[in-house]
Scaffold this active site. Structure first.
Site: not given
Length: 464
Positions: A361-362
């Site tokens: 996740e980013n």
């Protein structure tokens, strides 16, 4: 820019409760996410007939997944991180037999991914669990949940063993310290002792799931998932430096247990000093020795730690309760943007564990505007992601083993924190607003074409 490795897993990440909708279809049970219509920091609300939540339909991925997977394939995805809604498989959580309609749905989704050679990375529990297990057993505070989770995990491992070779156990497992209802099904005002006991049960369940995966799917890899909460000392005062060490350890300890196979000494001291006595059996200690194959994590921002109580009091007034770094800019939601922090975190985790790392996740949540001609100009998202990916490339040069990068929300979805869609992360715009209005039509943003080129060139188009 130097190219990323040819086997690097480029893609995106979504979660069932934030995209699927269909909250009561095909035998699905009520989940903890269903009773949090205002997000993970909002109140728990008893559902009544006729009420509505934005997540009930979300972006209707449950019915529209073929269209969305085709768009992901158009960008060149090699990997899609998804989660299975536990309540689609065991609606109440304690059934002895799974719900076939739920199992069949994920068969169809996984088959669609296989059509495009997109490798699934599957999270077993992503910010949701059966509400039945909360009401009947008291959530993860009850040791019985370890067995219920084993039944669920083994069921999906058996069912999808030929379709899924990459698994994760619990999403952002350290988030239970900040959102205990979302993480472990406990009331927000639960004592520290109750929360840590529930966390222990979840860590044992995670280790047993790792063992089951290794037994049932020998050629699979299974990892953990941490909320990457990198903190810096606000000053070089030794007290600030040590306080920062302790703050980072408060979330790294989850990784220590899952990668090293036991509760670390600094946490045992913390529990003693807090006068918390956990029920840890010899069987638990044996189970925890089964460690993960790789470490996955989310990374959005960094923060600062200080022993200056006046600054800490001031920070508690903001939504993140975090002392801000004076050297960093912020997003529209007050999240500080720190690309170099991602390189720092990658190196820190690699030095600590020497296990492969996966950034799962980013991304940048922002208010995007759909123009009259159907375009969305989101150069700010491109800048954010370019700068973070440049630092991933630097970490690779540092010798860090990075398996892949799945951006958060490659298609607009309902945000976890406040359950709003106006906080958009996607490369794909979804025509829906926070009032639930819109056609749900999909539009490619400017960043869609940019990310397509990132993947096609192996990162060679990134700008240092």
């Amino acid at each position: 820019m130097k190219r990323f490795p040819d086997n690097f897993l480029w893609g995106g990440a979504i979660a069932a409760n934030q995209v699927e909708g269909a909250w009561q279809e095909d035998g699905k049970g009520l989940s903890t996410s269903d009773v949090q219509p205002q997000g993970i920091f909002g109140p728990v609300i008893e559902r009544v007939p006729g009420d509505r939540s934005l997540k009930d339909i979300a972006i209707d991925f449950y019915h529209r997944y073929p269209e969305d997977v085709a768009l992901f394939a158009e960008m060149g995805f090699r990997c899609l991180r998804i989660s299975i809604a536990w309540t689609r498989i065991f609606p109440q959580g304690d059934e002895t037999q799974p719900n076939e309609a739920g199992l069949a749905y994920y068969d169809r989704l996984l088959d669609e991914l296989a059509r495009y050679n997109i490798q699934p990375l599957v999270t077993l529990s992503h910010y949701e669990m059966p509400m039945g297990l909360v009401k009947k057993y008291g959530g993860w505070g009850n040791r019985q949940l370890i067995d219920f989770f084993q039944r669920y995990a083994r069921t999906v491992f058996q069912r999808y063993q030929h379709k899924v070779k990459l698994w994760l156990t619990f999403n952002e497992i350290n988030m239970s310290l900040h959102a205990p209802f979302t993480g472990v099904g406990l009331p927000g005002d639960s004592s520290k002792g109750a929360i840590y006991q529930a966390i222990h049960h979840q860590l044992v369940a995670s280790a047993l799931a790792v063992k089951a995966c290794h037994e049932i799917i020998p050629d699979a890899k299974i990892g953990n998932m941490l909320l990457g909460g990198l903190m810096y000392p606000l000053s070089c005062k030794p007290e600030d430096v040590f306080a920062t060490l302790q703050e980072n350890r408060s979330w790294l300890f989850f990784g220590d247990v899952q990668c090293r196979g036991a509760w670390p000494g600094y946490m045992l001291r913390f529990l003693r000093e807090q006068q918390i006595e956990l029920d840890i059996t010899e069987e638990d200690r044996l189970a925890l020795r089964e460690t993960v194959d790789f470490i996955s994590f989310s990374y959005y921002m960094s923060g600062c730690v200080t022993t200056d109580e006046a600054l800490n009091q001031k920070a508690r007034g903001n939504i993140l309760s975090m002392v801000q770094n004076p050297h960093l800019a912020c997003s529209e939601w007050g999240w500080q943007i720190d690309p170099i922090g991602l390189r720092t975190l990658l190196n820190m985790l690699w030095d600590r564990y020497q296990k492969p790392l996966f950034i799962v996740e980013n991304g940048l949540g922002a208010k995007d505007k759909l123009e009259a001609d159907g375009t969305i100009q989101d150069s700010y998202r491109i800048d954010y992601m370019n700068d973070h990916l440049v630092q991933v490339a630097e970490a690779l040069e540092d010798g860090v083993n990075v398996m892949g990068y799945t951006s958060w929300g490659p298609i607009d979805l309902i945000s976890a924190s406040k359950a709003e869609i106006s906080k958009r992360y996607g490369f794909i715009y979804v025509d829906r607003n926070d009032q639930g209005e819109g056609t749900l039509a999909r539009y490619r943003k400017q960043s869609f074409w940019w990310y397509q080129q990132v993947i096609a060139t192996g990162g060679a188009n990134l700008k240092p």
